[in-house]
Structures are given as structure tokens and as C-alpha cells.
Design an enzyme around this catalytic site. Structure first.
Site, PDB file in Angstrom:
ATOM      1  CD  GLU A 195       3.877   4.265   2.176  1.00 11.68           C
ATOM      2  OE1 GLU A 195       2.652   3.710   2.842  1.00 11.68           O
ATOM      3  OE2 GLU A 195       4.029   4.096   0.932  1.00 11.68           O
ATOM      4  CG  HIS A 467       6.460  -1.908   1.426  1.00  8.64           C
ATOM      5  ND1 HIS A 467       7.144  -1.718   0.422  1.00  8.64           N
ATOM      6  CD2 HIS A 467       5.175  -1.419   1.224  1.00  8.64           C
ATOM      7  CE1 HIS A 467       6.525  -0.769  -0.265  1.00  8.64           C
ATOM      8  NE2 HIS A 467       5.191  -0.694   0.264  1.00  8.64           N
TER       9      HIS A 467
END
Length: 481
Positions: A195, A467
Site C-alpha cells: 500500500e 495494520h
């Protein structure tokens, strides 16, 4: 051949730069305009500041968007044409007196899987994250600082807080594997990153990573109507202290929902560890793969097909790049898999044949994780709570079964969707699956077994991503000593 530039000729690179000049003003203003309308939970606490910002900026940003739109259309068309000639990745190499890594044997290697959520600003806000420009730089700085001041230590950081557990490894000689939650990153030779979807944020991150890592694979993706509709690349990035010998990238031809606009796939890398015998060109090499699978797939079974692709592509990459004199030391697969080993809705994927070839150190058996594991997918709406605003506080919450399920998604997903993952409310009572959705994995191939020494969940990037980073340090079998 390793691609060190985005385009094979200077003319194509110049034309692409021209398309950026035409397209960027509109894109930047549009992103800023939409971002103002999407407030994070942190910004909502300061309603007066948000109101003032919207009142002051919406009108001029809208005006610039309308004025620059014709130029943006021309620029976008040029970009789409040029993307057909673009290389699927770019190898950035920068040697300094500090980051030079000679090809020699070392006692232990470290690898991390890291999801940074560095989307265009307005898309990051859908994940309740903002100020992507500053986050990109700070993420890089925190990683590098840990490598300079914590990763270089012989003993693992936060050693007193890490559980010691024994697991069966090689030759019936189980070493101690230190597992648990740490505030700082241990020593890491390889970073598998997901990402990082926009080039200007990638620039900031790479600038920091090069202070330690001389080799970085960036801007990974294949653009086209069938891969991503010429929009977002794969978001994958890879950083290494060791020389990169071969690289390949393949995108998943099966995807759904929002992922059809992002060219997700598998990044495959071969690195040189050391020369066993320079005269015969006998080299010891390692293979590393990084991926991000379909998110929020719902009723459509996409991940199964993507795992089929990974099994096929990893085998092909090893076979096509392994030279006669190469000795493979390890084969590591890591990334954001977007499924866990416990949730009932993930039963078919956790029993996929991929796990016949790759071992998950955190998995006790299909459907059961080791007691020391924690989830890695955070509840996005709770990212700015005081308890998890600092790495030390996030660590304490992950260690508490009750607090963990307040901030980490539970491993009870029946069907992966926004409602079941993003908008689901935390449980009020302690649950055995509370806060246990572990979707960020580091796996190693059973044909090239390594000896894990540390397996950690790291809280260093609190408030910078949604995350929990995962790291694994490992040694090679005795035949490599």
C-alpha cells in the site's frame, strides 16, 4: 535485465513528465477538495477547526479543479498511452558509507511485512488516516531510527517482555523462538511493503529507507484496462540490504469490488547473500515474495484463485531464475493476505494447498493459532484513542485480551465486508477470537526450511497505519554454516 527507470527511453520519460504537469494540478486539488469533506475521527473532535477549513478552502479548490480539468483530460490520455510502454517496476540503488552491505555470511536474517496505507490523501481518509505526506516520511524515519539504535543490538529489543516458546524445527533440535509484541523493530535485512500507491509518497519513503537499505524496488505495477483501469498500481515495495539479482511482477487477473482499480499482484525477488566460491560463481541466494490479496471479497471467491496464482508463479520464478551454481538458502512469502486462520468464513482459503508448501509460524493447525499470536488488522474508527496513540500504549492493549479486541478486528468473520470488518462493534466480554484477525503473514517454504529465532508483532507505527507490522528473524540450517 533489472529496470532502473520507469521507461525504456528518455523521450517516453519526458512525455510522461509532461503528462504529469498537465494532470497533477487537477488531481491534487481534487484530492484536497474531497479530503476536506471526509473528516477523520481525530478531526471531528475539533469541529470548529474543520468548519473554518472547509469554509476557507472549498470554493478556491473547486474553482481550480474546474479550470484545470481540460488539461487533466489531455494529460490522463497521454499517461494511459505511455503506460503501455512503462516498465513494471523500478530498481532504485543508492550506496552510502553507512548502508553498504558486503556479500558475506551472517548469523541471522530479518524480514518484515508492512502495510502503510499510503493511498492518495482522500482515499486514505476512508481508512480514517490523514496527512499522508507527513505519515510517509515519519514511517520511514521510525524504521530507520530503530535499525540504527535498536536493530543493531545482539539481543532483541524489549527482551524482558517477550515470551519464550519452543517449536519443532529441523533435525529434532528445537531452538528457542522468541515471540511476542515489541515496541521497536528488530534488525531487518528485508522489508516487504504494501500500500504505497502514489509516487510522491513513495519518494519520501524511499529517501528515508535508502539510509539503511541500498536496494529498493518501487513503483510496482502493470497498467491497463484489464489490470487497474490505468489508476492505482500494486502498492508493493521491497527494500533490501543485499544485492537484488532478479525481479518479476505479475498481477492478479481475478479481482472484484474496489480492487479492480488497483493492480494487485505478486512481487518476486531473488537476492544475492554471498558467494560460496567466486572461482566457480557458486552463489548462495534467497527468494522473497510480497503480495496483497483481495480485500472485502464478500460472497465472491477471489482469494482462492489468487492463491492458485501465487503457487504457480513462485514455482515458475524459482525455476526460471535459478542458475546451475545457485544454492537456495530460503524462500519467504509475505504480505497482506486479507484472511485469517480462525474466522469461519476463511475456512477454504486457510486450507488452500499453498500451506502445503509454505509454513506459517503463527499457525498451530488449520483453524487454530498459537496462543501468543495477535491480530494485525486494526479497527479503523479507534485509531486515535489515547490508549493506542503511542507505541507503548498500543503494546499494552495488544497484550490485554479485553483491550485488544477493542482495537483489533476479531477473528469471527463469516463474510469479509465493510460491515463485518470496518463497521463491526467491539465485543464487551472477552472472547477467544477477540482481536485475533491475523492477516499479515510471513511464511517460509518447507523445501528450504529456516530456523525462526524471533517472531514479533511491532507497535512502532501506531497512528501511522491501520495494520500491525510483523517481523521474523531466522537462521539458516547447519549446512549453511
Amino acid at each position: 535485465m533489472l529496470h532502473k527507470k520507469e521507461f525504456p527511453s528518455p523521450l517516453l520519460a519526458w512525455l510522461f513528465h509532461l503528462s504529469v504537469i498537465l494532470f497533477k494540478p487537477f488531481w491534487s486539488c481534487l484530492s484536497a477538495l474531497v479530503s476536506i469533506c471526509i473528516a477523520t475521527t481525530f478531526e471531528r473532535r475539533r469541529a470548529w477547526k474543520l468548519f473554518f477549513k472547509r469554509s476557507l478552502l472549498i470554493s478556491p479548490l473547486l474553482a481550480v479543479c474546474l479550470l484545470s480539468l481540460p488539461f487533466a483530460v489531455v494529460g490522463f490520455i497521454i499517461r494511459c498511452i505511455l503506460y503501455m510502454y512503462r516498465n513494471p517496476y523500478r530498481l532504485s540503488v543508492k550506496h552510502t558509507s553507512f548502508n553498504v552491505q558486503s556479500c558475506k555470511k551472517i548469523n541471522e536474517y530479518g524480514v518484515a511485512t508492512l502495510n502503510f496505507c499510503l493511498l492518495p490523501e482522500f482515499l486514505s481518509r476512508f481508512n480514517n488516516l490523514s496527512d499522508t505526506h507527513s505519515r510517509a516520511k515519519e514511517i520511514g524515519q521510525r524504521i530507520i531510527l530503530d535499525q540504527m539504535f535498536y536493530g543493531q543490538r545482539n539481543d532483541v529489543n524489549d527482551n524482558e517482555d517477550i515470551q519464550l516458546s519452543l517449536r519443532h524445527c529441523i533435525n529434532n533440535n528445537p531452538p528457542a523462538v522468541m515471540t511476542g509484541i515489541t515496541v521497536h523493530f528488530p534488525n531487518l535485512e528485508f522489508l516487504c511493503i504494501q500500500e504505497v500507491w502514489q509516487s510522491n509518497y513513495s519518494d519520501l519513503l524511499v529517501e528515508e529507507l535508502h539510509k539503511i537499505y541500498p536496494y529498493v524496488i518501487r513503483d510496482v505495477g502493470i497498467y491497463g484496462h484489464g489490470s487497474n483501469y490505468f489508476l492505482l498500481n500494486s502498492g508493493l515495495m521491497f527494500a533490501s540490504k543485499y544485492e537484488i539479482l532478479d525481479v518479476d511482477f505479475k498481477y492478479f487477473k481475478t479481482s472484484c469490488n474496489q480492487c479492480v482499480y488497483a493492480g494487485k499482484g505478486l512481487l518476486m525477488i531473488k537476492v544475492l547473500l554471498w558467494y560460496e566460491d567466486i572461482r566457480t560463481d557458486k552463489a548462495v541466494v534467497g527468494y522473497l515474495y510480497s503480495t496483497q490479496l483481495q480485500s472485502y471479497q464478500g460472497k465472491v471467491k477471489v482469494i482462492d484463485k489468487q492463491l492458485d496464482d501465487i503457487v504457480k508463479w513462485t514455482k515458475e520464478f524459482r525455476e526460471t531464475t535459478k542458475r546451475e551454481n545457485d544454492v537456495i538458502a530460503f524462500d519467504i512469502l509475505s504480505g497482506d493476505f486479507n484472511f485469517d486462520n480462525i474466522s469461519p468464513g476463511d475456512k477454504t482459503v486457510r486450507e488452500h494447498e499453498l500451506f502445503d508448501f509454505y509454513r506459517d509460524e503463527g499457525r498451530q493447525s488449520p483453524g487454530t493459532d498459537h496462543h501468543w499470536t495477535v491480530g494485525t488488522e486494526m479497527r479503523q474508527h479507534y485509531l486515535y484513542e489515547d490508549e493506542v496513540s503511542k507505541p507503548e500504549g498500543l503494546k499494552k492493549c495488544l497484550e490485554s485480551p479485553l483491550l485488544r479486541q477493542q482495537y483489533i478486528v476479531d477473528a469471527d468473520i463469516e463474510e469479509a465486508s465493510l460491515d463485518s470488518i470496518v463497521y463491526a462493534l467491539p465485543k464487551t466480554e472477552i472472547s477467544p477470537v477477540g482481536g485475533k484477525r491475523r492477516i499479515d503473514l510471513i511464511l517460509y517454504h518447507v523445501d528450504y526450511p529456516v530456523i525462526p529465532t524471533r517472531y514479533n508483532f511491532v507497535t512502532r507505527l501506531s497512528r501511522l497505519t491501520d495494520h500491525i507490522p510483523v517481523t521474523m528473524n531466522f537462521k539458516l540450517p547447519t549446512n549453511f554454516d
